[in-house]
Design an enzyme around this catalytic site. Sequence first.
Site, mmCIF file in Angstrom:
data_model
loop_
_atom_site.group_PDB
_atom_site.id
_atom_site.type_symbol
_atom_site.label_atom_id
_atom_site.label_comp_id
_atom_site.label_asym_id
_atom_site.label_seq_id
_atom_site.Cartn_x
_atom_site.Cartn_y
_atom_site.Cartn_z
ATOM 1 N N LEU A 39 0.847 -1.189 0.000
ATOM 2 C CA LEU A 39 0.000 0.000 0.000
ATOM 3 C C LEU A 39 0.886 1.243 0.000
ATOM 4 C CD1 LEU A 39 -3.041 0.301 -0.081
ATOM 5 C CD2 LEU A 39 -3.009 0.738 2.373
ATOM 6 N N HIS A 40 1.467 1.531 -1.180
ATOM 7 C CA HIS A 40 2.302 2.729 -1.268
ATOM 8 C C HIS A 40 1.429 3.915 -1.675
ATOM 9 C CE1 HIS A 40 2.772 2.587 -5.783
ATOM 10 N NE2 HIS A 40 2.281 1.398 -5.536
ATOM 11 N N MET A 41 2.079 5.016 -2.011
ATOM 12 C CA MET A 41 1.355 6.270 -2.180
ATOM 13 C C MET A 41 0.116 6.189 -3.062
ATOM 14 S SD MET A 41 2.237 9.976 -2.134
ATOM 15 C CE MET A 41 3.562 10.419 -3.207
ATOM 16 N N ALA A 44 -2.738 3.929 -1.721
ATOM 17 C CA ALA A 44 -3.208 4.487 -0.452
ATOM 18 C C ALA A 44 -4.068 5.698 -0.738
ATOM 19 C CB ALA A 44 -2.018 4.868 0.437
ATOM 20 N N GLU A 112 -4.189 -1.035 -9.739
ATOM 21 C CA GLU A 112 -2.823 -1.335 -10.218
ATOM 22 C C GLU A 112 -2.807 -2.591 -11.062
ATOM 23 O OE1 GLU A 112 0.021 -1.248 -6.976
ATOM 24 O OE2 GLU A 112 0.296 0.857 -7.502
#
Lengths: 112, 151, 568
Positions: A39-41, A44, A112
């Site tokens: 859960l990167h930028m 998130a 994604e």
Amino acid sequence: MAPHVVASPIDKGPSRVIRKNKESHMVSKKVTLTNPQGLHMRPAGTFASTMGKFASDVTVVAGGKDVNGKSPMALMAAGIGCGTEIEIKCDGADENDALEAAVQLVESGIGE
Amino acid sequence: MSDFVSASNVFLDNPATSCDEALKFLSDKAVELGISSDAAAVLEAFKAREEEGSTGMMGGFAIPHAKSKAIDKAAVEVVKFSGDVDWTTMDEKPVKVAIALLIPDTEAGTTHLKLLSKVAVMLMHADFCKAVLASEDPAQIAQTINDGLDK
Amino acid sequence: MFEGVNASDGIGIGTAQVAVEPDLSYTPSTHQDTDEEEIARYKSALDAFSKKTEVQADRMKVSVGESEAEIMTGHITMASDPFMVDEITNRIKQGMCAEQALDEVCDMFYSMFDASDEQLIRERCADVQDIRAGIMAELLGKQLIDLSVLPEGSIIIVHDLTPSMTASIDKENVAGIVTETGGRTSHSAIIARALEIPAVLSVKDCCTSIRNGDTLVVNGTKGEVTVNPPADELERAKKAAAASAAEKAALEAYRGKPTETADGDKKLLVANIGNPDDATGATEHDAEGVGLFRSEFLFMDAKELPSEDDQFAAYQKVALRMKDQPVIIRTLDVGGDKEIPYLNLQKEDNPFMGFRAVRYCLNNPDQYKVQLRALLRASAFGDVKIMLPLVTCIDEVRSAKALVRECMTELDAQDVEYNKDIEVGTMIETPAASLIADDLAKECDFFSIGTNDLIGYTMCADRGNDRVSYLYSVYNPAVLRSIKRIVECGNDAGIMVGMCGEAAADPLLIPMLISFGLGEFSVSAPSILRTRKIISQWTKAEADSLAETVMALKTADEVKCALAAAAK
């Protein structure tokens, strides 16, 4: 859900309608994060802004900690990695819609 | 290799003042000496190598080399200049002596690499450089170089 | 002339644009306005920041790229975070002025991100700093540096490149970068290299010593910055810059071509990498595989021993990226000179001759097996090979191979897939290994000559010690004879011999390596095309002829001179 009627310990008859502890109105589900980089930028941010549209409180439980599901910063700081199982809790008037949206979003890979 | 350089290939007091003039002289001499029959082709080969990177070394020496089909046999030419020759060198000093290698462009043409590397090494030794710079005797100069190639 | 760290190759010539960050200091105080007014002031600053950032992002989508523009939109997402706004609003309600509230909350988020195990999250710390500066500037009415509107031929002079700065650089207008801080692996260096802009970092006081409008020559390959050079020097620099750009363009002709000598001897040309992300760079530079994947990155910057799964993920990533090309992964090669607390490495008086690399690993077999199992598991996803560091005796090879077999048995029991024929080879980087290379060749599947350490240990000279660094040279007859022996022993035993030290890319040395019979050249990604070109210029006969002369020379100077004269 209909409000529960609780007999007051003092009054003998049915009296005021008291809503039980808010907890029982909360809905939750466990899902696994499949995003390869966790859960990167970007995910998130997407998750938080999607949840932001709902009135309910959204909590993500990860690694035993509660994280504000509407805060991209808090979600990022929690460092939820790929393959982590999280519990999404929604509490409020639109909690069911919120939870459904959240679960669908995570299961579809959050864009994604 | 002990008689690779012959005295007749050593030229003294050449008046050239530029790299181009020096290379022209070497190319013309190559025909005179029977090393090649096409001076223009030899000159072109010398120049092409200079384009890739100047062969000017240190202490007044340059080691131009030409590899060409027009060259019939491997040979070394040595020319000492009467004055300074304007040549791009590693120590930015002008050239006083050019030791030129002429190499035929054949399949097994690997002799030049040995020659080149040996001559380059010789140039590192002060006594060799001093001897060549000081001498006005073609036979002696030829001998000095041959001795160096033998080592 | 200033010297600094050579961070990104090339020569850039242009006009200095000194970018100095405005002074964003403030006096922490209780706000005089009402809570509502102060909150409104903050929100207005936030709004202005978001709008400006959005304009920047839109511009960058066109001029720089989508992913760089995303860094900017990410800033808006972070700055508008409801949690962050809440925290700031609460502090304002407690009387704090907006500037201090912003500062404190940013500090809080900075610490939160810094504490994360995920590198991607830790990197967001720089973004927090960016946002803090951006909103603070709005609050204080100051202007931040905007690098996206520079004139053509600009050389950026700045203290440090922040993510938003680098993201907004327009490649068309920036000819070079000079900073006051940073090393080769810093954020600024990585971006500069990715943008292919020459950069020199850690140039002390460049922001005050260099003035706007100064003409600069930035040599990113050498790490030199020349200010206002005289006309002839400037001319030469321009020629050099043009030549270097032309050479780069000419090398493109070698992309996609097989690596072979002039008479058709095929060689394997691969890349040295330090982490999985480098693998993409390797492919971009047309590598035919990975000849050295240094595994240390997993262990440095970690708070505890990386788990088998963590390690497996990294090795698998590279294996998948390189598809069917060989990937040689070297097992842990660290010692007392590095700070890795959880490995319990004692400080030693002589760490480079101490308890390190394979010695340490064989003495910690349980830990070593974690790495070996991870490597075996990765071998199911690509052509992974295992390589041992710092071997000095055959026992070490035998013990390591025994551990590998143990791991194989364990994985078999768990029904986990791996390559049962996985190759196990060794670095040859010590005089000992060189001397017993004939025996080692019979029990290893391949060699890779680590010249960086081989030269040091053979010449007993520390390349970092100015007094003796003159001895640290691959041209020393001792080193050349060692290399020749290693290659011959390997070839006699029928195993692949490669070289992964810097010497493999040395144009002067390549004919010698061809003559000795080296089979694999492992070089840094940017050197690949040039190495292919040089290999293609030599026939075996020519290389042998040169080697014959050179191996008879007695000094390093003579060797270098001879090689330089014969160079193509």
